[in-house]
Design an enzyme around this catalytic site. Sequence first.
Site, PDB file in Angstrom:
ATOM      1  N   ASP A  27       0.853  -1.190   0.000  1.00 15.50           N
ATOM      2  CA  ASP A  27       0.000   0.000   0.000  1.00 15.50           C
ATOM      3  C   ASP A  27       0.887   1.237   0.000  1.00 15.50           C
ATOM      4  O   ASP A  27       0.748   2.127   0.836  1.00 15.50           O
ATOM      5  CB  ASP A  27      -0.919  -0.015   1.225  1.00 15.50           C
ATOM      6  CG  ASP A  27      -2.043   1.018   1.128  1.00 15.50           C
ATOM      7  OD1 ASP A  27      -2.446   1.358   0.000  1.00 15.50           O
ATOM      8  OD2 ASP A  27      -2.526   1.473   2.179  1.00 15.50           O
ATOM      9  N   ASP A  37       3.664   1.574   7.973  1.00 15.33           N
ATOM     10  CA  ASP A  37       2.409   0.855   7.777  1.00 15.33           C
ATOM     11  C   ASP A  37       2.522  -0.275   6.760  1.00 15.33           C
ATOM     12  O   ASP A  37       2.126  -0.148   5.597  1.00 15.33           O
ATOM     13  CB  ASP A  37       1.295   1.816   7.368  1.00 15.33           C
ATOM     14  CG  ASP A  37      -0.087   1.160   7.489  1.00 15.33           C
ATOM     15  OD1 ASP A  37      -0.154   0.018   7.983  1.00 15.33           O
ATOM     16  OD2 ASP A  37      -1.071   1.793   7.103  1.00 15.33           O
TER      17      ASP A  37
END
Length: 348
Positions: free
Chosen positions: A219, A241
Amino acid sequence: MNQASSAQRLHPYTALTPDVVQDALASVGLWGDGRLAALNSFENRVYQMHLESPVEGHSQVVAKFYRPERWSDAQIAEEHAFAEALVAAEIPAVPPLRLEGQTLHHFGGFAFAVSPRRGGRRPELENFEVLEWIGRFLARIHTVGAQQPFVTRPALNAATFAHEPRDWLLEHRMVAPEVQTAWRETLAEALAIIESHPCLSAGAPSDPEGIQTLRLHGDCHPGNILWTPEGEPGAGPHFVDLDDARMGPAVQDIWMLLSGERRQQNQQLGALIDGYEQFRPFDRRELALIEPLRTLRLVHYSAWLARRWEDPAFPINFPWFGSRDYWQGQVDMLVEQIEEMQNPPLVA
């Protein structure tokens, strides 16, 4: 798409009060000084806490409470191991702290991890030197990612990002009835193009001569790259993340950094690949996957919103979701993507 308020009150995150957050952190020996702030995150719940006493040199930490029932402990453990492998290779990622010998902890029905707080700004992606710098680090991430596969985390392909989300949306009657047939038929046309690429096809066997898949950030949009300016300690990008880390083609971590008209995207892509190939070869065949990957993300995103609608944060922040206009817009975007997928790919 409106849900009963009682369903929202029963969502697991309603039990994650500030007291529970602080008690969870205290359970692993982290004591706050009273300053606790919720950070922007829809998928998980993330909090920044100031500590009474530094831990491993960190006076502030970030605690991530994983969305219940999304990942298994084994899948989260693979995320953490990947982050630790990146840091071991001197790649600026942000791994979870090992507290009491563990990176994953449980409290009050929640799985959580704690990381050091790292500051930074959004990267200036209009600067080609910044893009080249990011490209170098992406190549290094992929060098580590190629060393071994994920075992329990899913792959990015048509099965996980289109077939399963499509079936879920239709089964749960989430698509507006007036456009359901058009959406389903247009998606089928798009999937025929997507699955003409063997590495994205559902259940495709590994092809030694084909495009290879590896462990990815998954992502890698600009919000997940924090930039420290030159002249400051730790200058350059660091990647945060890894919650969506999965197996897939390398270009997945590149295409979300592109924006603007085709000419601009070609220039941005050229800078990223120039940096990338200083450390790792890039298979130019993957450029043909950019629009198929963008199309898969459209389908996956709609299902992501629908599955989380009982989370009170979602109706508030995505009030436009689920209407007839929303789904007609999805049909229109799929039509545009079918055209884009039939055009020549970008050039690096």
